[in-house]
Write a protein that holds these residues in place. Structure first.
Motif, mmCIF file in Angstrom:
data_model
loop_
_atom_site.group_PDB
_atom_site.id
_atom_site.type_symbol
_atom_site.label_atom_id
_atom_site.label_comp_id
_atom_site.label_asym_id
_atom_site.label_seq_id
_atom_site.Cartn_x
_atom_site.Cartn_y
_atom_site.Cartn_z
ATOM 1 N N LEU A 70 0.756 -1.160 -0.085
ATOM 2 C CA LEU A 70 -0.040 -0.162 0.125
ATOM 3 C C LEU A 70 0.775 1.255 0.140
ATOM 4 C CD1 LEU A 70 -2.771 -0.896 2.484
ATOM 5 C CD2 LEU A 70 -2.883 -0.795 0.153
ATOM 6 N N ARG A 71 2.099 1.253 0.752
ATOM 7 C CA ARG A 71 2.990 2.400 0.853
ATOM 8 C C ARG A 71 3.525 2.707 -0.600
ATOM 9 N NH1 ARG A 71 4.473 1.031 6.973
ATOM 10 N NH2 ARG A 71 2.584 2.321 7.944
ATOM 11 N N GLU A 72 3.981 1.744 -1.140
ATOM 12 C CA GLU A 72 4.817 1.591 -2.548
ATOM 13 C C GLU A 72 3.845 2.288 -3.528
ATOM 14 O OE1 GLU A 72 6.354 -2.390 -3.774
ATOM 15 O OE2 GLU A 72 7.459 -2.140 -2.110
ATOM 16 N N ARG A 73 2.448 1.736 -3.342
ATOM 17 C CA ARG A 73 1.404 2.241 -4.169
ATOM 18 C C ARG A 73 0.828 3.591 -4.041
ATOM 19 N NH1 ARG A 73 1.387 0.440 -9.011
ATOM 20 N NH2 ARG A 73 -0.616 0.937 -9.397
ATOM 21 N N LYS A 74 1.349 4.226 -2.680
ATOM 22 C CA LYS A 74 0.909 5.415 -2.262
ATOM 23 C C LYS A 74 -0.611 5.534 -2.122
ATOM 24 C CE LYS A 74 4.492 8.170 -4.064
ATOM 25 N NZ LYS A 74 5.829 7.152 -4.011
ATOM 26 N N ILE A 75 -0.947 4.598 -1.234
ATOM 27 C CA ILE A 75 -2.522 4.282 -0.980
ATOM 28 C C ILE A 75 -2.680 4.683 0.514
ATOM 29 C CG2 ILE A 75 -4.244 2.857 -0.469
ATOM 30 C CD1 ILE A 75 -3.103 1.538 -3.097
ATOM 31 N N GLY A 76 -3.591 5.531 0.709
ATOM 32 C CA GLY A 76 -3.775 6.118 2.230
ATOM 33 C C GLY A 76 -5.072 5.562 2.673
ATOM 34 N N ALA A 77 -5.736 5.015 2.075
ATOM 35 C CA ALA A 77 -7.246 4.531 2.481
ATOM 36 C C ALA A 77 -7.604 3.205 1.837
ATOM 37 C CB ALA A 77 -8.318 5.372 2.488
ATOM 38 N N ILE A 78 -8.474 2.423 2.498
ATOM 39 C CA ILE A 78 -9.071 0.996 1.800
ATOM 40 C C ILE A 78 -10.611 1.413 1.702
ATOM 41 C CG2 ILE A 78 -9.539 -1.217 2.118
ATOM 42 C CD1 ILE A 78 -6.823 -1.271 3.363
ATOM 43 N N ALA A 79 -11.246 1.188 0.641
ATOM 44 C CA ALA A 79 -12.735 1.235 0.691
ATOM 45 C C ALA A 79 -13.275 -0.091 0.484
ATOM 46 C CB ALA A 79 -13.189 2.244 -0.477
ATOM 47 N N VAL A 80 -13.807 -0.814 1.435
ATOM 48 C CA VAL A 80 -14.505 -2.123 1.309
ATOM 49 C C VAL A 80 -15.770 -2.228 0.928
ATOM 50 C CG1 VAL A 80 -14.792 -4.222 2.063
ATOM 51 C CG2 VAL A 80 -12.724 -3.237 2.798
ATOM 52 N N LYS A 81 -16.182 -2.717 -0.358
ATOM 53 C CA LYS A 81 -17.521 -2.811 -0.739
ATOM 54 C C LYS A 81 -18.227 -3.929 -0.312
ATOM 55 C CE LYS A 81 -16.907 -0.038 -4.821
ATOM 56 N NZ LYS A 81 -17.200 0.032 -6.431
ATOM 57 N N THR A 82 -18.902 -3.837 0.782
ATOM 58 C CA THR A 82 -19.496 -5.092 1.641
ATOM 59 C C THR A 82 -20.123 -5.925 0.740
ATOM 60 O OG1 THR A 82 -21.576 -4.069 1.977
ATOM 61 C CG2 THR A 82 -19.788 -3.422 3.457
ATOM 62 N N ARG A 113 -7.184 1.708 10.621
ATOM 63 C CA ARG A 113 -8.321 2.203 11.520
ATOM 64 C C ARG A 113 -9.487 2.667 10.722
ATOM 65 N NH1 ARG A 113 -9.776 7.969 13.288
ATOM 66 N NH2 ARG A 113 -8.214 8.572 11.978
ATOM 67 N N LYS A 114 -10.640 1.987 11.194
ATOM 68 C CA LYS A 114 -12.018 1.868 10.560
ATOM 69 C C LYS A 114 -12.526 3.452 10.936
ATOM 70 C CE LYS A 114 -14.683 -1.613 10.952
ATOM 71 N NZ LYS A 114 -15.565 -2.544 11.541
ATOM 72 N N VAL A 115 -12.871 4.012 9.594
ATOM 73 C CA VAL A 115 -13.198 5.506 9.796
ATOM 74 C C VAL A 115 -14.713 5.529 9.379
ATOM 75 C CG1 VAL A 115 -11.061 6.518 9.837
ATOM 76 C CG2 VAL A 115 -12.289 6.236 7.841
ATOM 77 N N LEU A 116 -15.249 4.660 8.932
ATOM 78 C CA LEU A 116 -16.684 4.565 8.307
ATOM 79 C C LEU A 116 -17.234 3.434 8.101
ATOM 80 C CD1 LEU A 116 -19.021 6.668 7.241
ATOM 81 C CD2 LEU A 116 -18.196 5.996 5.222
ATOM 82 N N GLN A 117 -18.410 2.985 8.465
ATOM 83 C CA GLN A 117 -18.983 1.773 8.026
ATOM 84 C C GLN A 117 -20.305 2.015 8.205
ATOM 85 O OE1 GLN A 117 -18.258 -1.629 10.622
ATOM 86 N NE2 GLN A 117 -19.197 -2.882 9.581
ATOM 87 N N ASN A 118 -20.931 1.430 7.104
ATOM 88 C CA ASN A 118 -22.421 1.569 6.555
ATOM 89 C C ASN A 118 -22.856 0.290 6.027
ATOM 90 O OD1 ASN A 118 -22.133 1.898 3.778
ATOM 91 N ND2 ASN A 118 -21.931 4.095 4.361
ATOM 92 N N SER A 119 -23.898 0.011 5.365
ATOM 93 C CA SER A 119 -24.318 -0.996 4.546
ATOM 94 C C SER A 119 -23.799 -1.447 3.389
ATOM 95 C CB SER A 119 -25.937 -1.472 4.541
ATOM 96 O OG SER A 119 -26.498 -0.228 3.675
ATOM 97 N N ASP A 120 -23.166 -0.557 2.950
ATOM 98 C CA ASP A 120 -22.482 -0.502 1.417
ATOM 99 C C ASP A 120 -21.019 -0.571 1.720
ATOM 100 O OD1 ASP A 120 -24.847 -0.596 -0.225
ATOM 101 O OD2 ASP A 120 -25.155 1.325 0.408
ATOM 102 N N VAL A 121 -20.378 0.214 2.458
ATOM 103 C CA VAL A 121 -18.695 0.377 2.438
ATOM 104 C C VAL A 121 -18.357 0.409 3.797
ATOM 105 C CG1 VAL A 121 -17.109 2.137 1.815
ATOM 106 C CG2 VAL A 121 -19.252 1.907 0.380
#
Length: 136
Positions: A70-82, A113-121
């Protein structure tokens, strides 16, 4: 046909909430690891799914290896589609899911760190290099 067009263009409330959250709280670096279907173009940051050619390696790695990628790809967040959470086969051949084991691993690691959770993401902030855990 009209119903299908509506379905394809409709943005679920949970996706809208994730887009708004990322607009107000852009990740650093400003890229997200997210499956690129449907509404990815509405997200306010660039997405990366295949991690170059390292997605299978990413799924099969431990969290230290994942953070390195993730750091090599310069990614600061993960969005998981539930709707895309599933079981990974031994060959890690299904590249269109978020493995349930991956979620178990990152949920137990304070560097994600989980910063948001809802039914979709579910959105996770990825600890920056040098951080041992995500800030509160």
């Amino acid at each position: 046909m009209l119903a299908k067009a509506y379905e394809l263009r409709h943005i679920p409330v949970g996706i809208t909430e994730a887009i708004a959250y990322l607009k107000a709280n852009p990740p650093n670096p400003p890229r997200i690891f997210m499956y690129p279907e449907g509404h990815y173009r509405f997200f306010p940051v660039v997405h990366d799914w295949y991690l170059g050619t390292r997605l299978q390696e990413f799924w099969n790695s431990d969290n230290d290896g994942r953070l390195e990628i993730l750091r090599e790809r310069k990614i600061g967040a993960i969005a998981v589609k539930t709707a895309r959470i599933g079981k990974l086969d031994k060959q890690a051949g299904n590249l269109g899911i978020y493995p349930d084991t991956f979620l178990r691993d990152i949920n137990g690691d304070r560097r994600f760190r989980k910063v948001l959770q809802n039914s979709d993401v579910i959105l996770y902030r990825v600890a920056e290099a040098g951080e041992t855990e995500a800030a509160p």
